[in-house]
Design a protein around this motif. Structure first.
Motif, PDB file in Angstrom:
ATOM      1  N   ALA A   1       0.829  -1.209   0.000  1.00 22.83           N
ATOM      2  CA  ALA A   1       0.000   0.000   0.000  1.00 22.83           C
ATOM      3  C   ALA A   1       0.862   1.257   0.000  1.00 22.83           C
ATOM      4  O   ALA A   1       0.534   2.251  -0.663  1.00 22.83           O
ATOM      5  CB  ALA A   1      -0.933  -0.008   1.204  1.00 22.83           C
TER       6      ALA A   1
ATOM      7  N   PHE B   1      -8.234   2.015  -3.560  1.00 23.87           N
ATOM      8  CA  PHE B   1      -7.924   2.844  -2.391  1.00 23.87           C
ATOM      9  C   PHE B   1      -8.866   4.049  -2.375  1.00 23.87           C
ATOM     10  O   PHE B   1      -8.462   5.180  -2.675  1.00 23.87           O
ATOM     11  CB  PHE B   1      -6.474   3.324  -2.446  1.00 23.87           C
ATOM     12  CG  PHE B   1      -5.458   2.232  -2.538  1.00 23.87           C
ATOM     13  CD1 PHE B   1      -5.076   1.522  -1.411  1.00 23.87           C
ATOM     14  CD2 PHE B   1      -4.881   1.905  -3.760  1.00 23.87           C
ATOM     15  CE1 PHE B   1      -4.116   0.517  -1.488  1.00 23.87           C
ATOM     16  CE2 PHE B   1      -3.926   0.902  -3.860  1.00 23.87           C
ATOM     17  CZ  PHE B   1      -3.549   0.196  -2.721  1.00 23.87           C
TER      18      PHE B   1
ATOM     19  N   ASN C   1     -10.038   5.896  -0.142  1.00 21.22           N
ATOM     20  CA  ASN C   1      -9.676   7.002   0.744  1.00 21.22           C
ATOM     21  C   ASN C   1      -8.582   7.889   0.167  1.00 21.22           C
ATOM     22  O   ASN C   1      -8.321   8.964   0.699  1.00 21.22           O
ATOM     23  CB  ASN C   1      -9.237   6.455   2.109  1.00 21.22           C
ATOM     24  CG  ASN C   1     -10.405   6.006   2.952  1.00 21.22           C
ATOM     25  OD1 ASN C   1     -11.237   6.812   3.355  1.00 21.22           O
ATOM     26  ND2 ASN C   1     -10.496   4.708   3.193  1.00 21.22           N
TER      27      ASN C   1
ATOM     28  N   ARG D   1      -6.233  10.584   1.809  1.00 21.00           N
ATOM     29  CA  ARG D   1      -5.193   9.818   2.489  1.00 21.00           C
ATOM     30  C   ARG D   1      -4.012   9.566   1.557  1.00 21.00           C
ATOM     31  O   ARG D   1      -4.162   9.372   0.359  1.00 21.00           O
ATOM     32  CB  ARG D   1      -5.763   8.490   2.980  1.00 21.00           C
ATOM     33  CG  ARG D   1      -4.786   7.623   3.758  1.00 21.00           C
ATOM     34  CD  ARG D   1      -5.444   6.324   4.191  1.00 21.00           C
ATOM     35  NE  ARG D   1      -6.559   6.588   5.095  1.00 21.00           N
ATOM     36  CZ  ARG D   1      -7.444   5.652   5.461  1.00 21.00           C
ATOM     37  NH1 ARG D   1      -7.381   4.438   4.949  1.00 21.00           N
ATOM     38  NH2 ARG D   1      -8.413   5.965   6.298  1.00 21.00           N
TER      39      ARG D   1
ATOM     40  N   GLN E   1      -2.164   5.033   4.380  1.00 18.80           N
ATOM     41  CA  GLN E   1      -2.841   3.765   4.177  1.00 18.80           C
ATOM     42  C   GLN E   1      -2.052   2.616   4.817  1.00 18.80           C
ATOM     43  O   GLN E   1      -2.629   1.723   5.443  1.00 18.80           O
ATOM     44  CB  GLN E   1      -3.026   3.487   2.685  1.00 18.80           C
ATOM     45  CG  GLN E   1      -3.784   2.203   2.363  1.00 18.80           C
ATOM     46  CD  GLN E   1      -5.241   2.267   2.815  1.00 18.80           C
ATOM     47  OE1 GLN E   1      -5.896   3.301   2.684  1.00 18.80           O
ATOM     48  NE2 GLN E   1      -5.738   1.163   3.354  1.00 18.80           N
TER      49      GLN E   1
ATOM     50  N   ASN F   1      -2.638   2.619   8.449  1.00 17.55           N
ATOM     51  CA  ASN F   1      -3.946   2.080   8.793  1.00 17.55           C
ATOM     52  C   ASN F   1      -3.987   0.564   8.662  1.00 17.55           C
ATOM     53  O   ASN F   1      -4.724  -0.110   9.389  1.00 17.55           O
ATOM     54  CB  ASN F   1      -5.025   2.721   7.917  1.00 17.55           C
ATOM     55  CG  ASN F   1      -5.453   4.076   8.443  1.00 17.55           C
ATOM     56  OD1 ASN F   1      -4.659   4.784   9.053  1.00 17.55           O
ATOM     57  ND2 ASN F   1      -6.703   4.445   8.236  1.00 17.55           N
ATOM     58  N   GLN F   2      -3.211   0.004   7.725  1.00 13.69           N
ATOM     59  CA  GLN F   2      -3.112  -1.449   7.643  1.00 13.69           C
ATOM     60  C   GLN F   2      -2.528  -2.016   8.931  1.00 13.69           C
ATOM     61  O   GLN F   2      -3.019  -3.013   9.475  1.00 13.69           O
ATOM     62  CB  GLN F   2      -2.239  -1.867   6.460  1.00 13.69           C
ATOM     63  CG  GLN F   2      -2.768  -1.473   5.082  1.00 13.69           C
ATOM     64  CD  GLN F   2      -4.013  -2.226   4.668  1.00 13.69           C
ATOM     65  OE1 GLN F   2      -5.022  -1.644   4.274  1.00 13.69           O
ATOM     66  NE2 GLN F   2      -3.977  -3.537   4.765  1.00 13.69           N
TER      67      GLN F   2
END
Length: 452
Positions: A375, A391, A393, A419, A424, A427-428
């Motif tokens: 990502a 993606f 966001n 984002r 990202q 967030n993962q």
């Protein structure tokens, strides 16, 4: 009287659970877009704050056009996932010499219960304001199968250790917690996890491991209890049938909810990864077992490639990357069966009946880290028109001038949060921490309050 009640309690609890589900379906559940006459479809077009990355249909005309999954395109993959849940998982658990019937039977019962219960739980999270209906469509049916997979992973840890009533309590509670975790990971964090590496494998494994530790009994580590696991040739052959079914249909499992060109990548990446995990599993087994193959590794460790690429299967992992991930998963899982399982049992009191930690937890951990790396490397040049679909966001907010400029290029573009790829990736990783936390706490509380 007590003995008679103990014998009948399972039927009573299971029957009452089904009656409760029946009532809730009658109040809240209706057919979705595909099952509704054309003249009545206008009722779907209402305002919503739904995130298109979250599993489920959209609720505006634009979202409906993007997220609908038609029967011809999805039913064949749904059937593949169906076979995995009821034949693959079920027969994989027949390796136990004196619990083969129980493994298949409870797999059948609990998966059937969870598919209905999870439709309700997921529907409550997706339910829009001022429109209290859960719309049934193929996405929800497939996602319900995924929820059953989450529960069956946990079942593999505690198989043979609970009473029938306790199994029902476990899956009812775990399904609710799994939906909470899925809402946080997919909706609030916007994590990429089409194949369920985080929300299915990681959550199911750590919930089951925490539950097993909470209800642990010393006798489970004795040879007498583990005699359940010493299979005959017939048990091992039936279990291998489950392994082969899971191997054959895992690409459909990871690709079932993917759309567009990402569905093809999900199939390609999963196929290559799970094939190479077979090679990694056999080679590692041959080395650590001094020139022999053992059934626990062959039946389970060879499948780990499907787990490790679940979060990244729709992304640009590239064919060589899929093979590398699968090979690594096969090695890690096989080493886990040989070294980690005895250590957890001996030192931590975590008795893992089916080796779930090795097949699901460890590959899912590595798979989540890989998803963060992939990502973070995402660029529009690589993904092209799929960039904002995979993606969502990354898209600018609807108050940004950039959004209106991109809208001219991508007419179906929905507003996002602006984002960055680095965000990202963060967030993962946040999804990993959250999932492990909810799984561990949920497993401990479920065992401590309901199942001791």
């Amino acid at each position: 009287m007590d003995r008679k009640w103990n014998l009948m309690s399972f039927a009573v609890v299971l029957g009452l659970s089904e009656v409760a589900i029946l009532i809730l379906f009658g109040i809240f559940v209706d057919y979705g877009w595909d099952g509704t006459p054309v003249s009545l479809r206008g009722q779907f077009l209402h305002d919503s704050h739904g995130n298109p990355n979250y599993r489920g249909p959209g609720t505006s005309a634009q979202e409906l056009s993007q997220s609908r999954v038609s029967i011809p395109d999805s039913y064949s993959m749904f059937q593949d996932v169906h076979v995995m849940i009821f034949i693959g998982f079920g027969f994989l658990m027949t390796f136990m010499r004196r619990y083969g019937y129980g493994g298949v039977g409870f797999n059948f019962i609990l998966a059937s219960l969870v598919t209905q219960w999870s439709i309700l739980m997921r529907g409550f999270f997706e339910m829009p304001e001022n429109h209290y209906r859960i719309r049934l469509d193929m996405n929800k049916i497939i996602a319900a199968e995924f929820s059953a997979g989450t529960i069956l992973i946990s079942l593999g840890v505690v198989l043979g250790k609970l009473s029938p009533v306790q199994y029902v309590i476990m899956v009812v509670v775990e399904t609710v917690l799994a939906m909470v975790n899925e809402y946080i990971v997919l909706y609030l964090y916007g994590a990429v996890d089409v194949g369920g590496t985080i929300t299915i494998h990681l959550f199911g494994a750590y919930f089951g491991l925490a539950l097993a530790r909470t209800i642990h009994r010393r006798e489970w580590s004795t040879d007498m209890f583990n005699d359940l696991k010493y299979g005959t040739h017939y048990n091992d052959l039936f279990s291998m049938c489950g392994t082969v079914f899971l191997f054959m249909f895992w690409p459909s499992f990871n690709a079932a909810l993917a759309v567009g060109d990402s569905r093809y990548r999900a199939i390609f990446n999963t196929y290559l990864a799970i094939s190479s995990s077979v090679i990694g599993g056999f080679v590692t087994c041959w080395i650590v077992k001094n020139g022999k193959f053992t059934m626990d590794i062959v039946q389970n460790g060879t499948l780990s490639g499907g787990v490790i690429v679940g979060s990244v299967c729709t992304l640009y992992l590239y064919p060589w990357g899929s093979i590398l991930c699968g090979l690594m998963a096969g090695v890690i899982s096989s080493l886990g069966f040989h070294y980690v399982t005895p250590f957890l049992d001996r030192r931590w009191g975590i008795h893992d009946t089916c080796g779930v930690h090795n097949l699901h937890a460890m590959p899912a951990l590595f798979g989540t880290f890989i998803s963060a790396i992939v990502a973070a490397c995402a660029t529009p040049e690589v993904y092209g028109s799929s960039y904002f679909l995979l993606f969502p966001n990354f898209a600018p907010s609807n108050t940004s001038q950039d959004y209106f400029a991109l809208k001219q290029i991508y007419p179906d573009l929905l507003p996002g949060s602006g984002r960055t790829p680095t965000g990202q990736a963060a967030n993962q990783l946040a999804s990993l921490i959250t999932t492990i936390g909810i799984g561990l706490i949920g497993g401990v509380l479920t065992g401590a309050v309901s199942l001791r």
